[in-house]
Design a protein around this motif. Structure first.
Motif, PDB file in Angstrom:
ATOM      1  N   TYR A  50      -1.743  -2.831  -6.929  1.00 40.17           N
ATOM      2  CA  TYR A  50      -0.943  -4.056  -6.932  1.00 40.17           C
ATOM      3  C   TYR A  50       0.225  -3.920  -7.902  1.00 40.17           C
ATOM      4  CZ  TYR A  50       0.401  -8.760  -8.404  1.00 40.17           C
ATOM      5  OH  TYR A  50       1.124  -9.877  -8.744  1.00 40.17           O
ATOM      6  N   HIS A  51       1.399  -4.391  -7.480  1.00 40.25           N
ATOM      7  CA  HIS A  51       2.574  -4.426  -8.349  1.00 40.25           C
ATOM      8  C   HIS A  51       3.264  -5.773  -8.168  1.00 40.25           C
ATOM      9  CE1 HIS A  51       2.480  -0.025  -8.953  1.00 40.25           C
ATOM     10  NE2 HIS A  51       2.191   0.033  -7.665  1.00 40.25           N
ATOM     11  N   SER A  52       3.729  -6.349  -9.256  1.00 38.47           N
ATOM     12  CA  SER A  52       4.605  -7.518  -9.163  1.00 38.47           C
ATOM     13  C   SER A  52       5.921  -7.138  -9.828  1.00 38.47           C
ATOM     14  CB  SER A  52       3.985  -8.745  -9.827  1.00 38.47           C
ATOM     15  OG  SER A  52       3.837  -8.544 -11.211  1.00 38.47           O
ATOM     16  N   PHE A 158       6.038  -9.214  -4.539  1.00 38.62           N
ATOM     17  CA  PHE A 158       4.763  -8.518  -4.632  1.00 38.62           C
ATOM     18  C   PHE A 158       4.716  -7.276  -3.762  1.00 38.62           C
ATOM     19  CE2 PHE A 158       3.765 -13.119  -4.923  1.00 38.62           C
ATOM     20  CZ  PHE A 158       3.364 -13.159  -6.243  1.00 38.62           C
ATOM     21  N   ASN A 160       1.377  -5.028  -2.289  1.00 38.64           N
ATOM     22  CA  ASN A 160      -0.091  -4.964  -2.170  1.00 38.64           C
ATOM     23  C   ASN A 160      -0.780  -6.095  -2.931  1.00 38.64           C
ATOM     24  OD1 ASN A 160      -0.049  -2.701  -0.557  1.00 38.64           O
ATOM     25  ND2 ASN A 160      -0.440  -1.270  -2.215  1.00 38.64           N
ATOM     26  N   LEU A 161      -0.339  -7.324  -2.723  1.00 39.95           N
ATOM     27  CA  LEU A 161      -0.948  -8.469  -3.407  1.00 39.95           C
ATOM     28  C   LEU A 161      -2.355  -8.697  -2.880  1.00 39.95           C
ATOM     29  CD1 LEU A 161      -0.871 -10.902  -5.296  1.00 39.95           C
ATOM     30  CD2 LEU A 161       0.146 -12.209  -3.429  1.00 39.95           C
ATOM     31  N   TYR A 162      -3.325  -8.668  -3.767  1.00 37.37           N
ATOM     32  CA  TYR A 162      -4.706  -8.958  -3.420  1.00 37.37           C
ATOM     33  C   TYR A 162      -4.861 -10.472  -3.480  1.00 37.37           C
ATOM     34  CZ  TYR A 162      -5.784  -4.042  -4.079  1.00 37.37           C
ATOM     35  OH  TYR A 162      -5.830  -2.679  -3.961  1.00 37.37           O
ATOM     36  N   SER A 167      -7.874  -7.069   0.393  1.00 36.33           N
ATOM     37  CA  SER A 167      -7.210  -5.903  -0.184  1.00 36.33           C
ATOM     38  C   SER A 167      -6.212  -5.356   0.824  1.00 36.33           C
ATOM     39  CB  SER A 167      -8.225  -4.822  -0.563  1.00 36.33           C
ATOM     40  OG  SER A 167      -8.912  -4.388   0.584  1.00 36.33           O
TER      41      SER A 167
END
Length: 184
Positions: A50-52, A158, A160-162, A167
């Motif tokens: 995940y990255h923001s 975002f 890959n926002l969980y 997922s």
């Protein structure tokens, strides 16, 4: 009647009962001198991290490296990143960069308005996708980097926002394609 109709269209008809002899045999082995369009290698990256991003500066969130065997070959890059945005009517800006020797040498614009919906609510655009048929003219290692930024630095975007226990994964593939050439 069929012969008349075909003749009216400009076709020549043959009476197969009056043909004699045989056609020459041909096989793929006799088609020499041309080599083209073969996939020589495939490199692939799958990322579930995940990255923001809360910046209008591009941030690398996915990458793949490939080293072409010939400077005349092409590289087909295919990506399927999972992206979204937060609030404040921001959008995800997407780019793919060709990086050689640590320097950006080419850019493929993907979108400046991903996840734009005119509203201020969270928008999970889901899967984005892109392709880049690149002719890098090098045998040096090439890293293709998928980067995102927040339009106007309005709010978070975002990768890959969980969300709600789910997922996501994003993937990027680079394929080296042989150049078209004739052999003498």
């Amino acid at each position: 009647m069929a012969q008349t109709f075909l003749g009216s269209l400009g076709y020549t008809t043959l009476d197969a009962t009056k043909l004699s002899g045989s056609l020459p045999a041909i096989s793929g082995a006799s088609l020499t001198g041309i080599s083209a369009g073969k996939v020589l290698q495939v490199q692939h990256t799958k990322d579930t991290g995940y990255h923001s991003v809360n910046s209008d500066s591009f941030v690398t969130v996915l990458e793949v490296t490939i080293t072409p065997s010939s400077s005349s070959n092409s590289i087909l890059v295919i990506g399927s990143p999972h992206i979204g945005k937060n609030t404040n009517n921001t959008t995800v800006i997407e780019r793919c960069f060709r990086v050689v020797g640590g320097s950006d040498v080419a850019t493929q614009v993907i979108s400046d308005i991903s996840a734009k919906d005119g509203g201020t609510g969270q928008n999970m655009i889901g899967g984005s996708s892109f392709q880049w048929y690149d002719s890098p003219s090098t045998t040096s290692a090439i890293t293709y980097q998928y980067r995102i930024a927040s339009y106007g630095d309005n709010d978070v975007v975002f990768f890959n926002l969980y969300n709600a226990g789910g997922s996501y994964s994003s993937q990027i593939t680079a394929m080296e394609i042989s150049a078209w050439h004739t052999q003498t």
